[in-house]
Design an enzyme around this catalytic site. Structure first.
Site, PDB file in Angstrom:
ATOM      1  N   LYS A 154      -5.822   0.505   2.620  1.00 34.02           N
ATOM      2  CA  LYS A 154      -6.439  -0.353   3.386  1.00 34.02           C
ATOM      3  C   LYS A 154      -5.732  -0.659   4.785  1.00 34.02           C
ATOM      4  O   LYS A 154      -5.991  -1.582   5.647  1.00 34.02           O
ATOM      5  CB  LYS A 154      -7.142  -1.747   2.884  1.00 34.02           C
ATOM      6  CG  LYS A 154      -8.032  -1.471   1.655  1.00 34.02           C
ATOM      7  CD  LYS A 154      -9.171  -0.875   1.926  1.00 34.02           C
ATOM      8  CE  LYS A 154     -10.240  -0.816   1.009  1.00 34.02           C
ATOM      9  NZ  LYS A 154     -11.479   0.263   1.362  1.00 34.02           N
ATOM     10  N   SER A 305     -15.839   3.852  -6.561  1.00 35.23           N
ATOM     11  CA  SER A 305     -16.200   2.405  -6.649  1.00 35.23           C
ATOM     12  C   SER A 305     -15.329   1.462  -5.607  1.00 35.23           C
ATOM     13  O   SER A 305     -16.077   0.473  -5.229  1.00 35.23           O
ATOM     14  CB  SER A 305     -16.085   1.855  -7.938  1.00 35.23           C
ATOM     15  OG  SER A 305     -14.414   1.757  -8.421  1.00 35.23           O
ATOM     16  N   ASP A 306     -14.318   1.951  -5.146  1.00 39.79           N
ATOM     17  CA  ASP A 306     -13.367   1.214  -4.242  1.00 39.79           C
ATOM     18  C   ASP A 306     -13.332  -0.403  -4.931  1.00 39.79           C
ATOM     19  O   ASP A 306     -13.476  -1.254  -4.034  1.00 39.79           O
ATOM     20  CB  ASP A 306     -13.908   1.093  -2.748  1.00 39.79           C
ATOM     21  CG  ASP A 306     -12.869   0.884  -1.811  1.00 39.79           C
ATOM     22  OD1 ASP A 306     -11.897   1.374  -2.180  1.00 39.79           O
ATOM     23  OD2 ASP A 306     -13.083   0.178  -0.787  1.00 39.79           O
ATOM     24  N   HIS A 307     -13.172  -0.290  -6.086  1.00 41.32           N
ATOM     25  CA  HIS A 307     -13.154  -1.467  -7.148  1.00 41.32           C
ATOM     26  C   HIS A 307     -11.826  -2.118  -6.412  1.00 41.32           C
ATOM     27  O   HIS A 307     -10.616  -1.962  -6.518  1.00 41.32           O
ATOM     28  CB  HIS A 307     -12.859  -0.980  -8.485  1.00 41.32           C
ATOM     29  CG  HIS A 307     -12.914  -2.289  -9.396  1.00 41.32           C
ATOM     30  ND1 HIS A 307     -13.854  -2.745 -10.029  1.00 41.32           N
ATOM     31  CD2 HIS A 307     -11.861  -2.862 -10.116  1.00 41.32           C
ATOM     32  CE1 HIS A 307     -13.682  -3.622 -10.715  1.00 41.32           C
ATOM     33  NE2 HIS A 307     -12.259  -3.712 -10.847  1.00 41.32           N
TER      34      HIS A 307
END
Length: 417
Positions: A154, A305-307
C-alpha cells in the site's frame, strides 16, 4: 492415511475429469484413483457433502495479518485458520507488519510460523528497507529464503529510479517486482474516490488520475528495463485500458483487483461506514463495469480478497482518522459468485499461482492432492458469525452472497470449514 472423497463434481479445466462427478481416493497426500465409484479398504476418512464440488486449492495474492507487531489485529495462526475456512490453500502475505519483512530472517520467521498449517504461507518481501522507499531491500537473499515477490504494501514507489534499478536487478533471479498504483502527491491526504460523492460527504478525494499516472509511469520504466512487474489492486476504468495496451505491446506485466472494488461503489459511503474505507478507494459504476470486463477478458490476471484486519480502535473512529482496509477472505467466494460464472471464479482464484511461480496441482491420478471443496449454490446473508478473523472490519456485512466453502485438503490433511 487413505482418504476417500465421495461424489464430487470436479471443476478443473486442466483435468481429464473436468465437470464429472467422481470419487477420489487419496493415499499419503497423492491422488491414487479417480472413478465414478470407489470401494477402498482401510480408508481413514471419508469426505462427503451434499452438492460437493472440488477444484484445485485456491490462492490469494494479497493477504495481510498482524503478526509480528500487530497481533491484536490478527495472529498468523488464526489468520491461516481463517484462510483455510475460506477455501484458500495458499496465500501471499504482505510485508506490512512490524518489523517489516525486509530481510531473509523475517521471511524465514513467517514461513516457520506456518509449518503446521494446512495453508501454505508465501511471504512477499518489502521492496525497500522498512518500506520507507529509500534504499532497496535484500531482494535476492529474501528470495532464497522463500519470498515470492517484492513490494511495499500500500505504499507507492515514489522514486522512479529505484523502481528502474529493482526491475533490472530482479531479472538476475527471475524476481517479480510489485508497484502499488498511486501517485502520492496527487492522492494527497484523500480518503475516498474524488467524485460527486466525496463533495457531498465533505471528504477529501483521491482522483483516478493518481492511479493512472503511476501505472503509466511504471509501464514506461518496465518497457525500458524489461523484467516482470505486478500491479496490485487496480481500481479505475482507464487503468484497465492502459494495462490492456501494455500487454498487447508485449510487456511482462500482470495486475489484480480487490473483490470489494468489483462489488461496491463509493455510494456505500453515505453513512460514513469506515469498513468501506479502503485503498484504493471504492470508485464508480463505470469503473466497476470496466473492471469486470477486464477480469472476463484476462486483462486483469487475478482477483484478491485484499484481506486487511483492523482492530476496532482504528476503525470505530472519525472517517478521516480510520485506517484503510477491510476483511475479505471469508466473503471472497460468495461475493465473486454474485458477479461471475463458476468457471471464471475458479480461474481467477487460481491464476496467481502461475504468476508467482507456484505449483499447480491438476486433479488427476498421480498428482498431489491440493483441493478446495465447496457448494456453489448456497445463498446466505453474510453476518458477524461468518467472520473468523480476530478483527471484524468487513464491508460485506449484510450482503447477500452465493456459494459456501466446505473445506480444504492440503499437505495430506482435511480441514473443514
Amino acid at each position: 492415511m487413505k482418504v476417500l472423497v465421495k461424489s464430487a463434481r470436479i471443476v478443473d479445466n486442466e483435468s481429464p475429469f473436468h465437470n464429472k462427478v467422481m470419487d477420489i481416493l487419496i493415499d499419503n497426500g497423492v491422488i491414487q484413483e479417480i472413478a465414478p465409484s470407489i470401494e477402498a479398504q482401510d480408508v481413514g476418512r471419508e469426505i462427503s457433502f451434499e452438492n460437493l464440488h472440488v477444484s484445485q486449492g485456491w490462492f490469494d495474492s494479497s493477504v495481510s495479518f498482524g503478526e509480528p507487531g500487530y497481533e491484536d489485529r490478527e495472529t498468523i495462526e488464526n489468520g491461516l485458520k481463517t484462510a483455510a475456512k475460506s477455501g484458500f490453500t495458499g496465500i501471499a502475505l504482505n510485508p506490512g507488519n512490524l518489523p517489516v519483512t525486509d530481510n531473509k530472517g523475517a521471511v524465514s520467521f513467517l514461513r516457520s510460523k506456518a509449518e503446521t498449517s494446512p495453508v501454505s504461507l508465501y511471504p512477499i518481501g518489502s521492496l525497500t528497507r522498512n518500506s520507507e522507499g529509500v534504499d532497496m531491500a535484500e531482494l535476492y537473499d529474501m528470495q532464497q529464503a522463500g519470498a515470492i515477490a517484492f513490494g511495499d504494501h500500500k505504499k507507492a514507489v515514489s522514486n522512479p529510479n529505484l523502481l528502474k534499478i529493482a526491475l533490472q536487478y530482479a531479472q538476475n533471479f527471475d524476481g517479480l517486482v510489485q508497484s502499488f498504483p498511486q501517485e502520492n502527491k496527487i492522492a494527497g491526504n484523500g480518503s475516498v474516490n474524488e467524485h460527486e460523492n466525496s463533495t457531498y460527504l465533505g471528504l477529501k478525494g483521491i482522483p483516478a488520475l493518481a492511479e493512472e499516472l503511476q501505472i503509466t509511469r511504471d509501464l514506461y520504466i518496465l518497457e525500458y528495463t524489461g523484467g516482470k512487474l505486478h500491479i496490485p489492486t487496480i481500481s479505475t476504468a482507464k487503468s484497465v485500458e492502459i494495462i490492456r495496451v501494455a500487454k498487447e505491446n508485449g510487456l511482462d506485466v500482470s495486475c489484480s483487483v480487490a473483490i470489494h472494488n468489483l462489488l461496491f461503489t463509493d455510494e456505500v459511503l453515505k453513512d460514513f461506514d469506515t469498513n468501506a474505507k479502503v485503498l484504493p478507494p471504492l470508485r464508480t459504476k463505470a469503473d466497476i463495469k470496466a473492471l469486470i470486463a477486464g477480469v472476463k477478458d484476462g486483462t486483469i490476471d487475478m482477483v484478491t480478497s485484499d484481506h486487511f484486519p483492523v482492530d476496532v480502535e482504528h476503525k470505530k473512529v472519525e472517517f478521516d482518522n480510520a485506517l484503510f482496509g477491510t476483511l475479505g477472505l471469508e466473503s471472497a467466494f460468495g461475493a465473486l459468485l454474485k458477479i461471475f460464472s463458476l468457471k471464471t471464479v475458479i480461474r481467477v482464484l487460481l491464476a496467481g499461482r502461475s504468476r508467482f511461480n507456484l505449483s499447480e496441482d491438476i486433479i488427476d491420478e498421480g498428482s498431489q492432492a491440493n483441493f478446495t471443496f465447496f457448494d456453489p449454490d448456497t445463498e446466505y446473508t453474510f453476518e458477524l458469525s461468518d467472520i473468523h478473523s480476530t478483527s471484524k472490519n468487513s464491508v460485506f456485512l449484510g450482503e447477500q452472497l452465493k456459494g459456501k466453502v466446505l473445506g480444504i485438503f492440503a499437505k495430506g490433511n482435511f480441514f473443514s470449514a
